[in-house]
Design an enzyme around this catalytic site. Structure first.
Site, PDB file in Angstrom:
ATOM      1  N   ARG A   1     -17.396  49.473  -2.841  1.00 57.36           N
ATOM      2  CA  ARG A   1     -17.265  50.103  -4.250  1.00 57.36           C
ATOM      3  C   ARG A   1     -18.542  50.823  -4.761  1.00 57.36           C
ATOM      4  O   ARG A   1     -19.578  50.469  -5.095  1.00 57.36           O
ATOM      5  CB  ARG A   1     -17.073  48.978  -5.232  1.00 57.36           C
ATOM      6  CG  ARG A   1     -16.233  47.892  -4.863  1.00 57.36           C
ATOM      7  CD  ARG A   1     -16.096  46.725  -5.570  1.00 57.36           C
ATOM      8  NE  ARG A   1     -15.155  45.740  -5.477  1.00 57.36           N
ATOM      9  CZ  ARG A   1     -15.426  44.761  -4.555  1.00 57.36           C
ATOM     10  NH1 ARG A   1     -16.596  44.832  -3.791  1.00 57.36           N
ATOM     11  NH2 ARG A   1     -14.349  43.914  -4.234  1.00 57.36           N
TER      12      ARG A   1
ATOM     13  N   ARG B   1       1.000  -1.073  -0.047  1.00 58.86           N
ATOM     14  CA  ARG B   1      -0.030  -0.018   0.017  1.00 58.86           C
ATOM     15  C   ARG B   1       0.759   1.170  -0.083  1.00 58.86           C
ATOM     16  O   ARG B   1       2.021   1.264   0.512  1.00 58.86           O
ATOM     17  CB  ARG B   1      -1.071  -0.147   1.110  1.00 58.86           C
ATOM     18  CG  ARG B   1      -1.747  -1.249   1.319  1.00 58.86           C
ATOM     19  CD  ARG B   1      -2.472  -1.258   2.737  1.00 58.86           C
ATOM     20  NE  ARG B   1      -3.466  -2.047   2.947  1.00 58.86           N
ATOM     21  CZ  ARG B   1      -4.564  -2.003   3.006  1.00 58.86           C
ATOM     22  NH1 ARG B   1      -5.346  -0.972   2.575  1.00 58.86           N
ATOM     23  NH2 ARG B   1      -5.590  -3.339   3.246  1.00 58.86           N
TER      24      ARG B   1
ATOM     25  N   GLY C   1      -4.655  47.431  -2.444  1.00 60.98           N
ATOM     26  CA  GLY C   1      -5.551  46.710  -3.541  1.00 60.98           C
ATOM     27  C   GLY C   1      -4.656  45.669  -4.167  1.00 60.98           C
ATOM     28  O   GLY C   1      -4.027  45.905  -5.358  1.00 60.98           O
ATOM     29  N   THR C   2      -4.718  44.493  -3.519  1.00 58.88           N
ATOM     30  CA  THR C   2      -3.644  43.358  -4.024  1.00 58.88           C
ATOM     31  C   THR C   2      -3.860  42.793  -5.633  1.00 58.88           C
ATOM     32  O   THR C   2      -3.040  42.334  -6.167  1.00 58.88           O
ATOM     33  CB  THR C   2      -3.265  42.282  -2.875  1.00 58.88           C
ATOM     34  OG1 THR C   2      -4.639  41.656  -2.442  1.00 58.88           O
ATOM     35  CG2 THR C   2      -2.598  42.925  -1.845  1.00 58.88           C
ATOM     36  N   ASN C   3      -5.293  42.947  -5.828  1.00 55.53           N
ATOM     37  CA  ASN C   3      -5.341  42.359  -7.409  1.00 55.53           C
ATOM     38  C   ASN C   3      -4.635  43.125  -8.339  1.00 55.53           C
ATOM     39  O   ASN C   3      -3.971  42.583  -8.937  1.00 55.53           O
ATOM     40  CB  ASN C   3      -6.953  42.240  -7.486  1.00 55.53           C
ATOM     41  CG  ASN C   3      -7.905  41.779  -6.567  1.00 55.53           C
ATOM     42  OD1 ASN C   3      -7.406  40.607  -6.064  1.00 55.53           O
ATOM     43  ND2 ASN C   3      -9.172  41.881  -6.332  1.00 55.53           N
ATOM     44  N   ASP C   4      -4.854  44.524  -8.196  1.00 52.97           N
ATOM     45  CA  ASP C   4      -4.193  45.379  -9.264  1.00 52.97           C
ATOM     46  C   ASP C   4      -2.846  45.383  -8.933  1.00 52.97           C
ATOM     47  O   ASP C   4      -1.924  45.529  -9.914  1.00 52.97           O
ATOM     48  CB  ASP C   4      -4.888  46.723  -9.196  1.00 52.97           C
ATOM     49  CG  ASP C   4      -6.091  46.951 -10.012  1.00 52.97           C
ATOM     50  OD1 ASP C   4      -6.491  45.749 -10.845  1.00 52.97           O
ATOM     51  OD2 ASP C   4      -6.694  48.014 -10.182  1.00 52.97           O
TER      52      ASP C   4
ATOM     53  N   ARG D   1     -14.645  53.695  -1.385  1.00 51.46           N
ATOM     54  CA  ARG D   1     -13.673  53.811  -2.547  1.00 51.46           C
ATOM     55  C   ARG D   1     -14.339  54.791  -3.526  1.00 51.46           C
ATOM     56  O   ARG D   1     -15.469  54.483  -4.137  1.00 51.46           O
ATOM     57  CB  ARG D   1     -13.167  52.657  -3.293  1.00 51.46           C
ATOM     58  CG  ARG D   1     -12.180  52.793  -4.376  1.00 51.46           C
ATOM     59  CD  ARG D   1     -11.684  51.370  -5.252  1.00 51.46           C
ATOM     60  NE  ARG D   1     -12.754  51.146  -5.684  1.00 51.46           N
ATOM     61  CZ  ARG D   1     -12.607  49.840  -6.586  1.00 51.46           C
ATOM     62  NH1 ARG D   1     -11.576  49.020  -6.218  1.00 51.46           N
ATOM     63  NH2 ARG D   1     -13.671  49.496  -7.309  1.00 51.46           N
TER      64      ARG D   1
ATOM     65  N   ARG E   1      -5.545   6.758  11.160  1.00 44.42           N
ATOM     66  CA  ARG E   1      -5.058   8.314  10.408  1.00 44.42           C
ATOM     67  C   ARG E   1      -5.935   9.210  10.831  1.00 44.42           C
ATOM     68  O   ARG E   1      -7.358   8.952  11.440  1.00 44.42           O
ATOM     69  CB  ARG E   1      -4.979   8.298   8.859  1.00 44.42           C
ATOM     70  CG  ARG E   1      -6.145   7.893   8.166  1.00 44.42           C
ATOM     71  CD  ARG E   1      -5.983   7.718   6.812  1.00 44.42           C
ATOM     72  NE  ARG E   1      -7.174   7.436   6.072  1.00 44.42           N
ATOM     73  CZ  ARG E   1      -7.204   6.900   4.699  1.00 44.42           C
ATOM     74  NH1 ARG E   1      -6.172   6.682   4.258  1.00 44.42           N
ATOM     75  NH2 ARG E   1      -8.514   6.603   4.223  1.00 44.42           N
TER      76      ARG E   1
ATOM     77  N   MET F   1      -3.853   6.771  -4.733  1.00 41.61           N
ATOM     78  CA  MET F   1      -2.737   5.865  -5.046  1.00 41.61           C
ATOM     79  C   MET F   1      -3.137   4.300  -4.845  1.00 41.61           C
ATOM     80  O   MET F   1      -4.151   4.022  -4.733  1.00 41.61           O
ATOM     81  CB  MET F   1      -1.359   6.250  -4.333  1.00 41.61           C
ATOM     82  CG  MET F   1      -0.774   7.494  -4.683  1.00 41.61           C
ATOM     83  SD  MET F   1       0.507   8.181  -3.752  1.00 41.61           S
ATOM     84  CE  MET F   1       0.073   8.358  -2.130  1.00 41.61           C
TER      85      MET F   1
ATOM     86  N   GLU G   1      -2.120  50.258  -4.912  1.00 38.12           N
ATOM     87  CA  GLU G   1      -2.094  49.180  -5.979  1.00 38.12           C
ATOM     88  C   GLU G   1      -1.289  49.612  -7.198  1.00 38.12           C
ATOM     89  O   GLU G   1      -1.350  48.589  -8.131  1.00 38.12           O
ATOM     90  CB  GLU G   1      -3.439  49.096  -6.204  1.00 38.12           C
ATOM     91  CG  GLU G   1      -4.233  50.717  -6.689  1.00 38.12           C
ATOM     92  CD  GLU G   1      -5.612  50.688  -6.737  1.00 38.12           C
ATOM     93  OE1 GLU G   1      -6.299  49.771  -7.302  1.00 38.12           O
ATOM     94  OE2 GLU G   1      -6.304  51.719  -6.524  1.00 38.12           O
TER      95      GLU G   1
END
Length: 897
Positions: A564, A93, A781-784, A620, A338, A104, A760
Site C-alpha cells: 500500500r 454426562r 480486494g475482498t474487503n471492499d 497498489r 478423545r 456442558m 473490488e
C-alpha cells in the site's frame, strides 16, 4: 434419522460420532476392543434436537427406552437402580460430536437417596465414602437441574464447615462431618428452590438427562461453539454410565492423562491423579493433584496396565489421546477417551513425530494441525536478556499450564475481563480457580492465572485449547475476589495493576516485561516443507516496508500481493510535503512536492525489492481520498472557534495563526465528501490528479532499474485500484505505460513489469472480460468487494449488527472474516473465468484479509486463483491451509469417482 434413540455401549462404534457424540462413540469403541469400561448407554444427539423442536419437552416414550437401557446394565452388574440392598448408581454426562471440555453438564452418583445411602453403607461398610458421594451428588444435581450454583455449596457451606472443624482438605472430614454437610446441603436446596430434593431415582435420572440437553444452549457452550465454529444444530448426546468410585478409600483414585504432553507434544505420559477422590476434584482444582508418574510408586501394577492401555488407544486412534480413568479398590476403569486438545507446538511436534513413527502419513499430519495451532506457535515470550539485565525476579511460580507470555492489567472476574478486553485493554484474568462460566472472560484475556488447579484443570485445558498463556496452581498467591487483591507474602497487587505471566515457565512478575517474537525452526520447518509439497496456491504477503517483507520471507512467502503506497506518505518527514502538494494551487509548486516525494518513494521501493530478492511485488497505486492526509474538518473547526474566542476576549498575536487555520479549514471543506468510500479515490483520483500516480510509477520502476543494474532481480507489478469500468483502466493505464517506457529508455535496462487492477467493485467482476483486455493480472480486494456487494460499511456492520446477524443465523458467519461464497464468491469465480477467457495467462490472486482465512483459502484454491496474500504472520497458516485445500480437493475427487 435413526429410529433407535438409546444405544448400549456394546452396540455402538467410533464411526457413529454424529449420532452418539464423540464421548459415546469412543466409549462404545473402547468397550468393543476389550478395555475395562463400566457398562452404560448413550441417548443420541437426535433426541437433543427433538427436545428443542418440542419446545424443550422430553420426547414421548424416551423414558421407556431409558428404562430398558438401565435394565440391561442391571443384568450386566447384578445391581438394581434404586434398590436398598445393592443399589446401582449412574453418572450422566454430555457428549457432542466435537469435544467441548467443561462446557456442558455432568452429574455423578445419581441414584442416591436416604434409602440407597443406607444400603450402600451396609454394602460397603464405609459410611464416609457414601456420605462423601451423597454430598457430591446433591451439589452437582442441584447445580445442573435446579440452577443452584456449586459455589453456594462448595465455597460457602463446605468451606465454612471445614473452617469450623479445623479441616484443610476434604479428606480430613469424617463420616459424621459429611453426613451433617449432606443435611446442610439438602436444607440449602429447599431454601433455594422451595422444594425438597428429589428422592425418586427415576425422577433424578429424567431431570439429569434433561439438564444435559439444556446445557447444550448454556452461555458458555454457545461461546465455545462460536469460537470453535461448531454448528448449533448438531446437539449433544447423553451418556448414562454405571458408577465406579475413586473416592471409596485409599486404594481408589481418579485421574486425567494424555498419551503425549499436550503442551510440548513430547512422547511421554502426561497427567495427574488424586487418590480417594472423584473426577471433578482433578479438573476443578479443589485439590492440587499429583503427577501421573507418582502412580508407578503407589501401584506399579495399575500404572503398567494404564501405560499399556494408553499405547493401545494411541495405536488404535493414531492420535494423541485425552483419557479419564478411575481406580476402584485396585482395579482400573476407563471412563473416556478423545482426541486431546493440544497447544500449537504440541500439535506440530506430535504430527511430525507420528509420521516418523509410521503411525500416520504426511497428508494426515498436515490435516492434524489447524490454523489456530500455527497461530499459537507465533506467541510472544519474555525477553530473557532484558529480564537478566534488569535483575527482575518472579514474585510467584505456579504450573506452566499453557505456553506463551503476556502482559496485562489484573482483573478478578470474567465479566470485567470481557468488558475491558473487548474495549481494547490488555487484561489478565486472575482467579482462585476458573470454572466453565468464566469462558467468555478467558477468551477476552491475554493470559489466565489461577491459585489452584493443575495442568489438567479447567483453566489449563481451556487456555491450551484457545492458545492463551496460562499459569495454574500458583499456590503462593492469596486471591481475594471480594477485595480485588492478590497477596504474595507482604506484596499486595490490586485490580488494574500490570503484571506479566509466563506460561512457558509458570512464573509471575509484578510488572510489565518486554516480550519478543518466537523463532520458528525444527518440526515447524518440516511441516511447512510438507505443506509446500502438496499445495498448488502460491503464498504472498501484504507488506508496506522492508521489515515486514523480511519477516514474511522468513515465514516462506513467495512475493508481495499488496504493498500500500499511501502508508508511505504518513511519515513525519513526508506528510508536510503531501499536505503542501494537496493544498497548493500552483502547478509548479505541486510538481516540486511530487519530485521530493519521488525520492522517498524510490528509496522505499528499493528496500522492499531488495528484501524480496526477485520475488514479485504488487504495488497498489494511491487509493484513499486526499482529505485523509489532512487534519480532520471537525478538529480544525474546533481550533478556529477557540482562536476566535480568545481574540474576542482580547488576546493578541493569534491573528496570523487564525488566518492560516481558516485557509486550511476552507481547503479541507472543499474536499469533504458525503460518502468518501464511494467518492474521489482510487483510479478516479488518478484520472483527476494523474501527477501522483505518474510519480509513483516512476519511483517504482527507477527503484527496480537500480537493483537490476546492481545485478539484483526485481519484478514489480503495478496495480490500479477501484476500477469499475474498462474505460477508467484504459485512460490511466495508457498514461502510466507511457511513463514506464520513458523510465526503461532513460535507465537503459529491461524491467519485467506488469500492469493490473484490483477487482473490488461488483461491476468490475461482472465486466471482467473487458477489463482483462488491458489488465495483465487481477487481485481481488475482498474487503471492499464484500462491502459493496452487501451494501455494508464494515466498521458500522461489525460494531452494530453483524454479530446479531450471525447469532440469529441471518448470515452463517462474519463475511468479513470468511468469504461469502454464495455472493462475493460467485462474483470472484465469474471474474476469473471471464477474465481468462479473454487473456488465458491472466494471473489472479486475492489481497484482502480473507487471504489468511483457511476456509477462504480453500475457496480460492477451488476457483483456480494463482495466489493468496495475507499479513506476514499469517503466511505459515496460509501455506498450511493451501496444502489442506489441495488434499481436501483430492479426497473429494476420489470420493466422487
Amino acid at each position: 434419522m435413526s429410529t433407535k434413540r438409546v444405544y448400549l455401549f456394546r452396540d455402538g462404534n467410533a464411526k457413529m460420532r454424529d449420532l452418539l457424540g464423540g464421548k459415546g462413540a469412543n466409549l462404545a469403541e473402547m468397550t468393543n476392543i476389550g478395555l475395562p469400561v463400566p457398562p452404560g448407554f448413550t441417548i443420541t444427539t437426535e433426541v437433543c434436537n427433538e427436545y428443542y423442536k418440542n419446545g424443550r419437552k422430553m420426547p414421548a416414550g424416551l423414558m421407556d427406552e431409558i428404562r430398558a437401557g438401565v435394565a440391561d446394565v442391571e443384568n450386566a452388574l447384578g445391581k438394581k437402580f434404586g434398590d436398598a440392598g445393592n443399589p446401582l448408581l449412574f453418572s450422566v454426562r454430555s457428549g457432542a460430536k466435537f469435544s467441548m471440555p467443561g462446557m456442558m453438564d455432568t452429574v455423578l452418583n445419581l441414584g442416591l437417596n436416604p434409602v440407597t445411602v443406607e444400603g450402600m453403607i451396609k454394602l460397603t461398610g464405609d459410611a464416609r465414602f457414601v456420605y462423601d458421594s451423597y454430598r457430591r451428588f446433591i451439589m452437582m444435581f442441584s447445580d445442573v437441574a435446579f440452577d443452584l450454583s456449586k459455589h453456594g455449596f462448595d465455597n460457602h457451606i463446605m468451606a465454612e464447615y471445614k473452617k469450623k472443624v479445623g479441616a484443610k482438605y476434604d479428606v480430613e472430614l469424617t463420616a459424621d462431618h459429611l453426613k451433617e454437610i449432606c443435611d446442610l446441603f439438602l436444607a440449602h436446596v429447599k431454601e433455594g428452590t422451595g422444594r425438597e430434593f428429589p428422592t425418586d431415582v427415576w425422577e433424578q435420572l429424567e431431570l439429569s438427562v434433561e439438564a444435559v440437553f439444556k446445557s447444550w444452549n448454556n452461555d458458555r457452550a454457545i461461546v465455545y461453539r462460536k469460537k470453535e465454529k461448531i454448528s448449533d444444530d448438531i446437539g449433544t448426546a447423553v451418556n448414562v454410565q454405571s458408577m465406579v468410585y475413586g473416592n471409596a478409600g485409599d486404594d481408589c483414585g481418579t485421574g486425567v492423562a494424555f498419551t503425549r504432553d499436550p503442551s510440548t507434544g513430547e512422547k511421554v505420559l502426561y497427567g495427574e491423579y488424586l487418590m480417594n477422590a472423584q473426577g471433578e476434584d482433578v479438573v476443578a482444582g479443589v485439590r492440587t493433584p499429583v503427577p501421573i508418574s507418582k502412580l508407578q510408586e503407589q501401584n506399579a501394577a495399575i500404572y503398567d496396565e494404564f501405560v499399556r492401555t494408553c499405547d493401545t488407544l494411541e495405536e488404535h486412534y493414531k492420535d494423541l489421546q485425552d483419557l479419564e480413568f478411575t481406580i476402584e479398590h485396585g482395579k482400573l476403569f476407563m471412563l473416556q477417551c478423545r482426541s486431546g486438545k493440544r497447544t500449537g507446538p504440541a500439535a506440530v511436534k506430535a504430527a511430525v513425530d507420528m509420521v516418523g513413527e509410521k503411525l500416520i502419513t504426511k497428508e494426515e499430519a498436515l490435516q492434524r494441525v489447524t490454523a489456530a495451532h500455527l497461530d499459537q506457535l507465533l506467541h510472544k515470550r519474555i525477553d530473557s536478556k532484558d529480564l537478566g539485565a534488569r535483575g527482575v525476579k518472579p514474585v510467584a511460580k505456579g504450573l506452566a499450564a499453557s505456553p506463551g507470555a503476556a502482559v496485562g492489567k489484573v482483573v478478578f472476574d470474567a465479566n470485567t475481563a470481557e468488558e475491558r478486553g473487548h474495549a481494547g485493554e490488555k487484561v489478565i484474568l486472575v482467579r482462585e480457580e476458573t470454572n466453565p462460566d468464566d469462558v467468555h472472560g478467558m477468551l477476552a484475556s491475554q493470559a489466565i492465572l489461577t491459585a489452584r488447579g493443575g495442568k489438567t484443570s479447567h483453566a489449563a485445558v481451556v487456555a491450551r485449547g484457545f492458545g492463551i498463556p496460562c499459569v495454574a496452581g500458583c499456590e503462593a498467591l492469596h486471591v481475594d475476589a471480594k477485595s480485588k487483591t492478590i497477596t504474595v507474602d507482604s506484596l499486595v497487587i490490586k485490580e488494574g495493576d500490570v503484571i506479566s505471566v509466563d506460561g512457558n515457565s509458570g512464573e509471575v512478575f509484578n510488572e510489565g516485561l518486554k516480550l519478543i517474537e518466537p523463532e520458528i525452526t525444527g518440526d515447524f520447518d518440516t511441516l511447512m516443507h510438507w505443506a509446500d509439497e502438496f499445495r498448488s496456491l502460491k503464498i504472498r504477503t501484504n507488506a508496506d516496508n522492508p521489515h515486514d517483507a523480511q519477516q514474511a520471507v522468513k515465514f516462506g512467502c513467495e512475493g508481495i500481493g499488496l504493498c500500500r503506497t499511501e502508508h508511505m506518505f504518513f511519515g513525519e518527514d513526508r506528510l508536510p510535503i503531501v499536505q503542501k502538494m494537496i493544498l497548493s494551487k500552483d502547478e509548479a509548486e505541486q510538481q516540486t512536492c511530487l519530485d521530493q516525494l519521488l525520492v522517498f518513494q524510490q528509496t522505499d521501493f528499493e528496500g522492499i525489492f531488495e528484501a524480496m530478492a526477485g520475488r514479485p511485488v504488487t504495488v497498489r497505486l494511491i487509493d484513499p481520498p486526499m482529505h485523509e492526509f489532512l487534519p480532520s474538518h471537525e478538529e480544525l473547526l474546533v481550533e478556529v472557534t477557540k482562536l476566535e474566542t480568545k481574540i474576542e476576549l482580547g488576546k493578541t498575536g493569534l491573528e496570523a495563526e487564525l488566518e492560516e487555520k481558516k485557509k486550511l479549514l476552507a481547503a479541507v471543506g472543499t474536499m469533504k465528501e458525503s460518502n468518501p468510500m464511494l467518492g474521489l479515490r482510487g483510479v478516479r483520483l488518478s484520472i483527476v490528479f494523474p501527477g501522483i500516480v505518474v510519480m509513483q510509477v516512476r519511483a517504482i520502476l527507477q527503484a527496480a532499474a537500480k537493483l537490476i543494474k546492481a545485478g539484483k532481480p526485481a519484478h514489480p507489478e503495478i496495480m490500479i485500484p477501484l476500477v469499475g469500468t474498462v474505460n477508467e483502466l484504459r485512460v490511466i493505464q495508457s498514461q502510466l505505460e507511457a511513463t514506464a517506457k520513458e523510465v526503461v529508455k532513460e535507465q537503459g535496462v529491461e524491467i519485467p513489469y506488469l500492469f493490473g487492477t484490483m477487482i473490488e467493485i461488483p461491476r468490475a467482476a461482472l465486466t471482467a472480460s473487458e477489463i482483462a483486455e488491458y489488465a495483465q493480472f487481477f487481485s481481488f480486494g475482498t474487503n471492499d468487494l464484500t462491502q459493496m456487494t452487501f451494501g455494508y460499511s464494515r466498521d458500522d456492520a461489525e460494531g452494530k449488527f453483524l454479530g446479531r446477524y450471525v447469532e440469529q443465523k441471518i448470515l452463517p458467519y462474519n463475511v468479513f472474516e470468511t468469504i461469502d461464497f454464495a455472493g462475493v464468491g460467485k462474483l470472484m469465480k465469474m471474474a476469473v473465468d471471464d477474465g481468462r477467457a479473454t487473456r488465458n495467462d491472466l494471473k489472479c490472486g486475492i489481497c484482502g484479509e480473507h487471504g489468511g482465512d483457511p476456509e477462504s483459502i480453500y475457496f480460492c484454491h477451488e476457483i483456480g486463483l494463482d495466489y493468496v496474500s495475507c499479513s506476514p504472520f499469517r503466511v505459515p497458516i496460509a501455506r498450511l491451509a493451501a496444502a489442506q485445500a489441495a488434499i481436501r480437493t483430492r479426497v473429494k475427487v476420489a470420493l466422487d469417482k
